[in-house]
Design a protein around this motif. Structure first.
Motif, short mmCIF file in Angstrom:
data_model
loop_
_atom_site.label_atom_id
_atom_site.label_comp_id
_atom_site.label_asym_id
_atom_site.label_seq_id
_atom_site.Cartn_x
_atom_site.Cartn_y
_atom_site.Cartn_z
N UNK A 5 0.82 -1.20 0.00
CA UNK A 5 0.00 0.00 0.00
C UNK A 5 0.86 1.26 0.00
N UNK A 6 2.10 1.15 0.47
CA UNK A 6 2.97 2.33 0.54
C UNK A 6 3.26 2.93 -0.82
N UNK A 7 3.13 2.15 -1.89
CA UNK A 7 3.36 2.67 -3.24
C UNK A 7 2.09 3.16 -3.91
N UNK A 8 1.00 3.25 -3.14
CA UNK A 8 -0.28 3.65 -3.72
C UNK A 8 -1.04 4.58 -2.79
N UNK A 9 -0.32 5.49 -2.11
CA UNK A 9 -0.96 6.34 -1.11
C UNK A 9 -1.00 7.81 -1.49
N UNK A 10 -0.77 8.14 -2.74
CA UNK A 10 -0.84 9.54 -3.15
C UNK A 10 -2.25 10.08 -2.98
N UNK A 11 -2.35 11.39 -2.92
CA UNK A 11 -3.66 12.04 -2.81
C UNK A 11 -4.54 11.68 -3.99
N UNK A 12 -3.94 11.48 -5.16
CA UNK A 12 -4.73 11.12 -6.34
C UNK A 12 -5.47 9.80 -6.12
N UNK A 31 -7.62 18.09 -5.69
CA UNK A 31 -7.27 16.97 -6.56
C UNK A 31 -8.52 16.33 -7.12
N UNK A 32 -9.51 16.08 -6.26
CA UNK A 32 -10.76 15.50 -6.74
C UNK A 32 -11.44 16.42 -7.75
N UNK A 33 -11.49 17.71 -7.44
CA UNK A 33 -12.19 18.65 -8.32
C UNK A 33 -11.57 18.68 -9.72
N UNK A 68 7.22 5.56 -3.56
CA UNK A 68 6.69 6.59 -4.45
C UNK A 68 5.40 6.06 -5.06
N UNK A 69 4.68 6.93 -5.75
CA UNK A 69 3.42 6.54 -6.38
C UNK A 69 3.39 7.10 -7.79
N UNK A 70 3.50 6.24 -8.77
CA UNK A 70 3.54 6.69 -10.17
C UNK A 70 2.22 7.25 -10.64
N UNK A 71 1.15 7.04 -9.87
CA UNK A 71 -0.17 7.54 -10.25
C UNK A 71 -0.57 8.80 -9.52
N UNK A 72 0.40 9.53 -9.01
CA UNK A 72 0.09 10.80 -8.36
C UNK A 72 -0.47 11.79 -9.39
#
Length: 539
Positions: free
Chosen positions: A196-203, A235-237, A448-452
């Protein structure tokens, strides 16, 4: 920028660097890649079909709360792969016959618990009309608290090597101690951190939020986020602009400073780019001004600014020992004075008590008297240690960097934090180092999160966003709200002439504006300014 009150170790856990003190119940790519991320986020969110939440009674001693969970993809690039659990709580609308829908809440952090925020603060948030017309829904973002959580340690008692006796480093030796503390956490997360640490960006939290919206049955999202919660809102908006019914962002982070910076992302830490040091100094200057004006009610008047500077110089040479009512002891050194001052600036209702504590410190009161005076401002390291479950393990230590470091471009050398902190202190005053070093764990964070998401930040939302900024906010300075309102094309800025972090519990005027916006989607007139109900140091 979160709910909770700890100042003693590091203001980083306030970030959102932005916590909300509990005393107020408030408790930062290439174009082709960005295009793919934005398009993919909307496509996955639209195709995922979570089932309705199976609500059950919970926290009955606190009110008629209901709890549930929703499964979401761990990796939105593999929507049919591994799932994780998101914990939710709701306070049902008091007038179900006239219910509008759900109002999702986020208290900041990053890493703050939306469940705790809703349970403890929900019955008092906004106005009775809002609570009558909306289910208040809080959730623990992915990787945190009761949701599928990142755990770099077996228990929170293993955190102890992270804590230092100073709130920020000022000398090379202190910087080394601080760096060692960061690396202690980095190493543990590299060894024990789950996927989960690689998927915790705000996005990814925003993608979850859109699925939660669907799971509660709302066609569009109504949302209110404070402090770091404004980063989630923005980010959501911008990722899901067509799904916005109503959105309040209050105590606003500059999204560009939080993520990439303006050409300085690789050289200046994000917590410096936010210029919270400027907002905090402006708030402290107001503390001094209002103290001197209201001298009859301010124990640190007159000439409070001069006396504070002299007190700081005195503590640099001779720290003061304190003994608290429970028998524990501590030391007030210069950095801890700055940390406690910053904490006090979050909540202007505490300013008279803080002025008295400063006067006692200046007068060299006994260690026991200082312990009594500073008790409400002093947050020892064991405030982080959970003594009884709620939940059993708060992972504040891991969750803040897992989100913030995933979102932000940052330097990879501690020398950058040292230089930026010194330069900020020299240029802006008291809080340059403390806000700069708040993000230093990002220097060597192993994930890190590549989907940020890093923009654009100017998408046209289906309905306008209400942006709220205090003129004197020590964590999320007013200019962040101005920037966000200028970026969002059909937003409206509400200015609060107030002192403290976010507008919550400060102004009946601001409460009324938010009520009409949430219920009727009516915006305040352009240029509206709401006054704080009580001016510090007045009867």
């Amino acid at each position: 920028m979160l709910l909770g009150g700890a100042v003693q170790r590091r203001e980083r856990d306030r970030m959102a660097t932005g916590e909300v003190p509990m005393t107020k119940l408030k408790a930062a790519l290439a174009v082709a890649v960005l295009t793919c991320i934005w398009a993919g986020a909307n496509a996955v969110g639209a195709s995922a079909s979570p089932t309705a939440v199976a609500w059950s009674k919970c926290y009955a001693q606190m009110g008629p709360f209901q709890c549930g969970t929703v499964q979401v993809p761990l990796d939105y690039d593999s929507p049919n792969g591994t799932t994780i659990s998101i914990a939710l709580v709701r306070l049902p609308a008091a007038d179900p016959a006239h219910r509008i829908g759900s109002l999702f809440l986020n208290p900041g952090g990053p890493g703050g618990s939306g469940v705790d925020y809703t349970v403890f603060a929900g019955p008092f948030l906004y106005t009775p009309e809002v609570r009558a017309r909306f289910d208040l829904v809080g959730f623990d973002p992915r990787g945190t608290n009761r949701s599928t959580a990142l755990h770099c340690f077996g228990t929170d008692r293993q955190w102890q090597p992270y804590f230092t006796p100073f709130a920020f480093p000022s000398t090379p030796a202190e910087e080394q101690t601080w760096m060692n503390a960061d690396l202690f956490v980095d190493a543990s997360c590299a060894q024990r951190g789950q996927r989960v640490a690689d998927h915790m960006s705000t996005a990814n939290v925003a993608r979850d939020l859109d699925l939660l919206r669907t799971a509660v049955g709302d066609a569009k999202l109504s949302y209110a986020g404070v402090s770091y919660g404004t980063m989630l809102g923005q980010t959501y908006a911008n990722m899901f602009p067509n799904n916005v019914r109503a959105m309040i962002i209050d105590g606003v982070l500059d999204p560009i400073a939080w993520t990439t910076g303006s050409g300085d992302g690789a050289t200046v830490p994000f917590s410096t780019r936010l210029r919270s040091d400027v907002g905090a100094q402006a708030t402290l200057n107001e503390f001094f001004r209002l103290c001197d004006v209201g001298a009859a009610r301010c124990a640190f008047a007159p000439n409070s600014a001069t006396r504070y500077a002299a007190l700081g110089a005195q503590l640099k040479a001779h720290p003061a020992e304190v003994t608290f009512p429970d028998g524990s002891t501590g030391e007030i050194n210069y950095s801890n004075l700055v940390g406690m001052t910053l904490g006090a600036m979050y909540d202007s209702s505490s300013w008279e008590g803080f002025a008295q504590a400063l006067a006692d410190l200046e007068g060299q009161a006994s260690s026991a008297a200082l312990g009594r005076a500073f008790q409400q401002f002093w947050h020892p390291t064991n405030v982080y240690i959970t003594k009884r479950g709620f939940p059993h393990y708060y992972n504040f230590l891991e969750s803040f960097p897992a989100v913030a470091c995933a979102d932000a471009d940052d330097p990879h050398s501690y020398a950058a934090w040292s230089a930026a902190g010194a330069a900020s202190d020299a240029a802006y005053g008291t809080f340059g180092r403390i806000w700069t070093w708040a993000s230093s764990i990002c220097a060597a964070w192993p994930n890190s999160d590549s989907d940020r998401y890093v923009g654009p930040w100017n998408r046209m939302t289906a309905n306008p966003v209400l942006v709220i900024g205090n003129l004197f906010d020590p964590a999320t300075r007013y200019q962040g709200a101005v920037t966000a309102s200028n970026l969002l094309p059909n937003s409206r800025l509400l200015t609060v002439h107030g002192w403290g972090h976010t507008s919550l519990f400060l102004s009946q005027c601001a409460d009324g504006v938010q009520t009409r916006y949430l219920v009727d989607l009516t915006l305040p007139p352009v240029g509206t300014v709401c006054e704080q109900d009580h001016v510090p140091f007045t009867p």
